[in-house]
Design an enzyme around this catalytic site. Sequence first.
Site, PDB file in Angstrom:
ATOM      1  N   HIS A 113      60.643  35.521 -39.674  1.00  0.00           N
ATOM      2  CA  HIS A 113      59.705  36.118 -38.720  1.00  0.00           C
ATOM      3  C   HIS A 113      60.313  36.210 -37.320  1.00  0.00           C
ATOM      4  CE1 HIS A 113      58.897  32.228 -36.810  1.00  0.00           C
ATOM      5  NE2 HIS A 113      58.844  31.700 -38.024  1.00  0.00           N
ATOM      6  N   SER A 164      62.340  41.205 -35.357  1.00  0.00           N
ATOM      7  CA  SER A 164      62.524  40.828 -33.962  1.00  0.00           C
ATOM      8  C   SER A 164      63.539  39.686 -33.814  1.00  0.00           C
ATOM      9  CB  SER A 164      61.165  40.456 -33.369  1.00  0.00           C
ATOM     10  OG  SER A 164      61.216  40.347 -31.972  1.00  0.00           O
ATOM     11  N   ASP A 184      57.863  51.147 -29.565  1.00  0.00           N
ATOM     12  CA  ASP A 184      58.175  49.730 -29.351  1.00  0.00           C
ATOM     13  C   ASP A 184      58.413  49.481 -27.867  1.00  0.00           C
ATOM     14  OD1 ASP A 184      59.211  47.140 -29.330  1.00  0.00           O
ATOM     15  OD2 ASP A 184      60.172  47.396 -31.276  1.00  0.00           O
ATOM     16  N   HIS A 194      55.954  47.376 -31.707  1.00  0.00           N
ATOM     17  CA  HIS A 194      56.766  46.244 -32.159  1.00  0.00           C
ATOM     18  C   HIS A 194      56.149  45.510 -33.346  1.00  0.00           C
ATOM     19  CE1 HIS A 194      60.076  43.470 -31.496  1.00  0.00           C
ATOM     20  NE2 HIS A 194      59.251  42.448 -31.561  1.00  0.00           N
TER      21      HIS A 194
END
Length: 437
Positions: free
Chosen positions: A160, A235, A379, A408
Site C-alpha cells: 500500500h 504510491s 493525480d 491519486h
Amino acid sequence: MPKFSANLVGKRGVIRAADFIITVLSFIVFLALDFLDALLCVLYRFIDDFLEGSSAASSCYCSRGGEESEVSETLCRRKNVFRGMLGGFTHFAGIFKNARGGGRGRGNRWSDCGCESCVSWMKNGVTDDLRLHFVVTQPPNKDKLEDVDGKGAENVIFLHGFMASSSFWTQTVFPYLSEEDSRQKYRLFAVDLLGFGKSPKPMDCLYTIRDHIEMIEKTVIVPFEMKSFHLVAHSMGCVIAVALAAKYSKSLKSITLIAPPYFPSSREDASLAALEKLAARRVWPPLLFGSAFMSWYEHLGRCVCFLFCRNHRTWERILKLITRRDVHFVVVDMTRHTHHSAWHSMHNVICGGAKVMDKYLETLRICGVKMNVIQGSKDQVVPLECSRNMKMQVGDNAEVKVIANADHTSVVVGREEEFTRDLEQFWASITTSSDVA
C-alpha cells in the site's frame, strides 16, 4: 484576431497576478509556520525529556546531523529561518529530564495512541522477532497450496501507499477476483507496511527502504518459501516494490506500479528535489499545502498526529454519528500510524528513494522485468511526469496507462472491478509469454 489576442493577453495577465498573490501569501504563511515549528521544537523537547527521559537518539532532526548513512538529507536540511535562533533554548531542556533516563526503545510515545488496534503488535511484549500484519488468500478447497493443473499457485505481494494499510487491497482487489480462474491460480498477500495499520511501529527504527524490505522478507517471502512472485504497489509502496524487485529480479514475474513517485536522480540533492516536487511550499492548491505542511514541519506534523491519530477512535465515532454509516476504510487508515513511523517513511522512503531508484530501475531493465505503470490523469499528489520518466528509464518493458479523470486514490478506489480485470489480464499475459518461451 486582434480581439482574441487581447483576450489571451488579458487571461495571461490574470494568471500571472494570481500566481504572484499566491507566491506572496505562501512566503508569509510558511514564514509564520517556520517560526511556530521552531517554537514547538523547544516545547516538545521539554515535554519529551520530562515524560520520557529522552536520550540523544530520540532528539528531533532540528538539532541532528545526517550521520546515519540511510537517512534522507531532507530530514536534516529542511529550510527553517528560525531554527538557529531558537535552537539554543533546547539546551536547557535537559534540566527537566526524567530521572528514569534512557531512550524510548520500541514502545509508544506519550503522544501516540494506545488503543488495542494500535498496540496489538506489543501485546506479547516487545521482542526482536517482529513481523508485519498481513492478509493472505488461498485457492478454495485447498488445505495446502499444492499444484493446480500441474502448476503451483502464483504468489502476488501487494504494498500500500503512504498513510494506508492492507485494506487498500483487501477492500478493492480481493473481492473482485474472477471466481473460476484467478482464485485458483493466485495466492494474494496484502501486508501492512512497517509502521502502518496493525504492523509494528517501533520507535528505534528509521523506516528506511532496507527496513521495509527486510520486514517483507521476514514476514512473507522467507516463511512462505516464495520461489517467484508478482508485485503490485501504490504510491509510496512503489518505491519499496522497485527496491524489492531489484533484489529479487530473478524471482520476479512482473511488477505493477500505481502512481509511482519517481524522479530521475540527476541532481546530487535528489532527495530535496523530490521533496520540492511533491510538497512545494505553496498555499494553493489545498492538497499541496497539506503535503507541504506535513512534510516540512516535524513538530507541526506531530501536533496533527497528536490531535487526530491519538484520538482516532473519537473522530471515527463522530464521523459515524454524522454520516450514519461505517467510516470508509481510506479514512480509517489515515490515522493508523505514529508520527515517528509516518515522518521517517515519508522522508527516508519517498524522498530518500529518489537517490537510488535509477539504480534499481536499471537492474529491472537489464533483467527484462515486465512493468505495468498506472496513474490517474488528475493525480494531484504525484505528477504525471513520474510515470513518463519511469517509461523512459525502463524502456519497452514498461507499459504506461493513464486513467482519465482519476486521481491519486480513485485510480483504484471506485473502479475496483475494472482495475482487478486489468491486473488479471496483465498477469495472464506474463504467464502466457513465459509458456511460449
